[in-house]
Design an enzyme around this catalytic site. Sequence first.
Site, PDB file in Angstrom:
ATOM      1  CB  CYS A 279      54.247  43.473 111.007  1.00  0.00           C
ATOM      2  SG  CYS A 279      55.627  43.979 109.981  1.00  0.00           S
TER       3      CYS A 279
HETATM    4  N1  LIG Z   1      55.172  49.843 108.918  1.00  0.00           N
HETATM    5  C1  LIG Z   1      54.853  48.725 109.561  1.00  0.00           C
HETATM    6  O1  LIG Z   1      54.100  47.882 109.048  1.00  0.00           O
HETATM    7  C2  LIG Z   1      55.410  48.455 110.918  1.00  0.00           C
HETATM    8  C3  LIG Z   1      54.988  47.306 111.586  1.00  0.00           C
HETATM    9  C4  LIG Z   1      55.512  47.007 112.864  1.00  0.00           C
HETATM   10  C5  LIG Z   1      56.448  47.857 113.415  1.00  0.00           C
HETATM   11  N2  LIG Z   1      56.857  48.955 112.739  1.00  0.00           N
HETATM   12  C6  LIG Z   1      57.864  49.806 113.379  1.00  0.00           C
HETATM   13  O2  LIG Z   1      57.221  51.011 113.798  1.00  0.00           O
HETATM   14  C7  LIG Z   1      58.134  52.102 113.689  1.00  0.00           C
HETATM   15  C8  LIG Z   1      57.489  53.157 112.788  1.00  0.00           C
HETATM   16  O3  LIG Z   1      57.266  52.549 111.522  1.00  0.00           O
HETATM   17  P1  LIG Z   1      56.576  53.318 110.319  1.00  0.00           P
HETATM   18  O4  LIG Z   1      56.319  52.296 109.284  1.00  0.00           O
HETATM   19  O5  LIG Z   1      55.468  54.168 110.810  1.00  0.00           O
HETATM   20  O6  LIG Z   1      57.779  54.246 109.841  1.00  0.00           O
HETATM   21  P2  LIG Z   1      57.722  55.587 109.023  1.00  0.00           P
HETATM   22  O7  LIG Z   1      56.451  55.664 108.247  1.00  0.00           O
HETATM   23  O8  LIG Z   1      58.994  55.698 108.296  1.00  0.00           O
HETATM   24  O9  LIG Z   1      57.672  56.705 110.165  1.00  0.00           O
HETATM   25  C9  LIG Z   1      58.679  56.865 111.137  1.00  0.00           C
HETATM   26  C10 LIG Z   1      58.663  58.304 111.608  1.00  0.00           C
HETATM   27  O10 LIG Z   1      59.721  58.496 112.549  1.00  0.00           O
HETATM   28  C11 LIG Z   1      60.324  59.787 112.341  1.00  0.00           C
HETATM   29  N3  LIG Z   1      61.783  59.619 112.272  1.00  0.00           N
HETATM   30  C12 LIG Z   1      62.494  59.028 111.293  1.00  0.00           C
HETATM   31  N4  LIG Z   1      63.802  58.994 111.611  1.00  0.00           N
HETATM   32  C13 LIG Z   1      63.913  59.577 112.827  1.00  0.00           C
HETATM   33  C14 LIG Z   1      65.007  59.855 113.679  1.00  0.00           C
HETATM   34  N5  LIG Z   1      66.239  59.515 113.359  1.00  0.00           N
HETATM   35  N6  LIG Z   1      64.750  60.469 114.851  1.00  0.00           N
HETATM   36  C15 LIG Z   1      63.489  60.800 115.198  1.00  0.00           C
HETATM   37  N7  LIG Z   1      62.419  60.577 114.392  1.00  0.00           N
HETATM   38  C16 LIG Z   1      62.631  59.958 113.232  1.00  0.00           C
HETATM   39  C17 LIG Z   1      59.825  60.339 111.036  1.00  0.00           C
HETATM   40  O11 LIG Z   1      59.071  61.478 111.320  1.00  0.00           O
HETATM   41  P3  LIG Z   1      59.621  62.964 111.044  1.00  0.00           P
HETATM   42  O12 LIG Z   1      60.516  62.884 109.845  1.00  0.00           O
HETATM   43  O13 LIG Z   1      58.369  63.719 110.819  1.00  0.00           O
HETATM   44  O14 LIG Z   1      60.320  63.356 112.302  1.00  0.00           O
HETATM   45  C18 LIG Z   1      58.948  59.254 110.450  1.00  0.00           C
HETATM   46  O15 LIG Z   1      57.747  59.727 109.935  1.00  0.00           O
HETATM   47  C19 LIG Z   1      59.435  51.529 113.097  1.00  0.00           C
HETATM   48  O16 LIG Z   1      60.332  51.243 114.110  1.00  0.00           O
HETATM   49  C20 LIG Z   1      58.965  50.237 112.424  1.00  0.00           C
HETATM   50  O17 LIG Z   1      59.967  49.268 112.333  1.00  0.00           O
HETATM   51  C21 LIG Z   1      56.343  49.292 111.518  1.00  0.00           C
END
Ligand SMILES: NC(=O)c1ccc[n+]([C@@H]2O[C@H](COP(=O)([O-])OP(=O)(O)OC[C@H]3O[C@@H](n4cnc5c(N)ncnc54)[C@H](OP(=O)(O)O)[C@@H]3O)[C@@H](O)[C@H]2O)c1
Length: 341
Positions: free
Chosen positions: A153
Amino acid sequence: MAEPVGVAVVGASGYAARELIQILLKHPDVRVTVATSRQDESPRLDAIHPSLARRIDLACEPFDADRVAERAQYAFLALPHTASMAVTPSLRDRGVKVVDLSADYRLSDAQVYEDWYGHAHTDPEGLQAAVYGLPELFREQIPAASLIANPGCYTSASILGLAPLIAEGLIERTGVIIDAKSGVSGAGRSPKLGTHFPECNESLSAYNVGRHRHTPEIDQILTTAGGGGEPVEVIFTPHLVPMDRGIFATIYARPVGTPVEHDLLELYRSFYADSPFVRAINHLPATKDSAYTNFCDITVRVVRGRIVVLACLDNLIKGAAGVAVQNLNLMLGAPETTALF
Ligand SMILES: NC(=O)c1ccc[n+]([C@@H]2O[C@H](COP(=O)([O-])OP(=O)(O)OC[C@H]3O[C@@H](n4cnc5c(N)ncnc54)[C@H](OP(=O)(O)O)[C@@H]3O)[C@@H](O)[C@H]2O)c1
């Protein structure tokens, strides 16, 4: 009428996944057929994300590559880095195209990945195949890709803000300063001390100064956008701002030659003329104006002989889920804007 294309959302309980599902529900050509989570007892999506109630009737399931491949042609990975590269090869082996929202496939050099992420890359083949999913710069390569590295982002705001200047050779390639701010949802849904309400509310703080992992990503993509040659090197300082969402990047660069503000704005307008989600504006941007949209708003000023670029976007949409759907649209051969306005 053609059957909708099945898509999987892996890591469906997170913030980026929630935004993604909301956008995909408006997409006429696709259906979300799989949602995965490690949580016990297969929770329904609307139990995890109440905003999805009455909009989708699907329960989460544990990740299983065979089951994903049976029902989906595309998989969005909304997982943390390392978790993505642990599942990507199994999906690609089964012919499922992957859009990875994590950082696992963004850095083309495995050694640079190891240097910044602190562990070895486990899927060098995927790394070779991955196309960087910033449509504004790589629109031609995306349709044929089997693996998309969705951009970060902070990176999207910074790269979109600088690409016209780098591509036209209008600024020095080193010493570019990116002073960037993010809303708290940028850190994801899992609770952490630094993003706990009493820790971050009414407070503004810098973090990871000089070592934020988006730095090599910005350097790499801008060097490519500039046609190779002398590497671009930015000084990137991120800050946490007590707001839910939004990225704001204030960028300072030394011009080559004497810049004229009006000409620079015209350059941005022509550079992004075919990019429906970049708005080159004359007024100063604000995160509220791009919140909940897939737009990146950019303007440019000349201040005491330096170029100052101001760029902002919604971290969860243009910075994650929205651009992921932009990429899917290009892969499907659908209009890039489908489901995104
Ligand atoms: N947030 C942002 O603004 C943003 C922007 C650009 C990119 N991203 C990227 O997009 C991805 C998701 O971000 P997010 O903000 O949605 O994160 P998040 O809210 O923390 O969600 C990530 C999900 O992945 C699952 N998870 C966590 N650890 C895991 C593991 N070791 N193995 C398998 N599943 C796992 C979890 O689901 P369960 O616990 O239900 O399995 C969790 O809900 C990340 O890589 C982040 O860097 C995020």
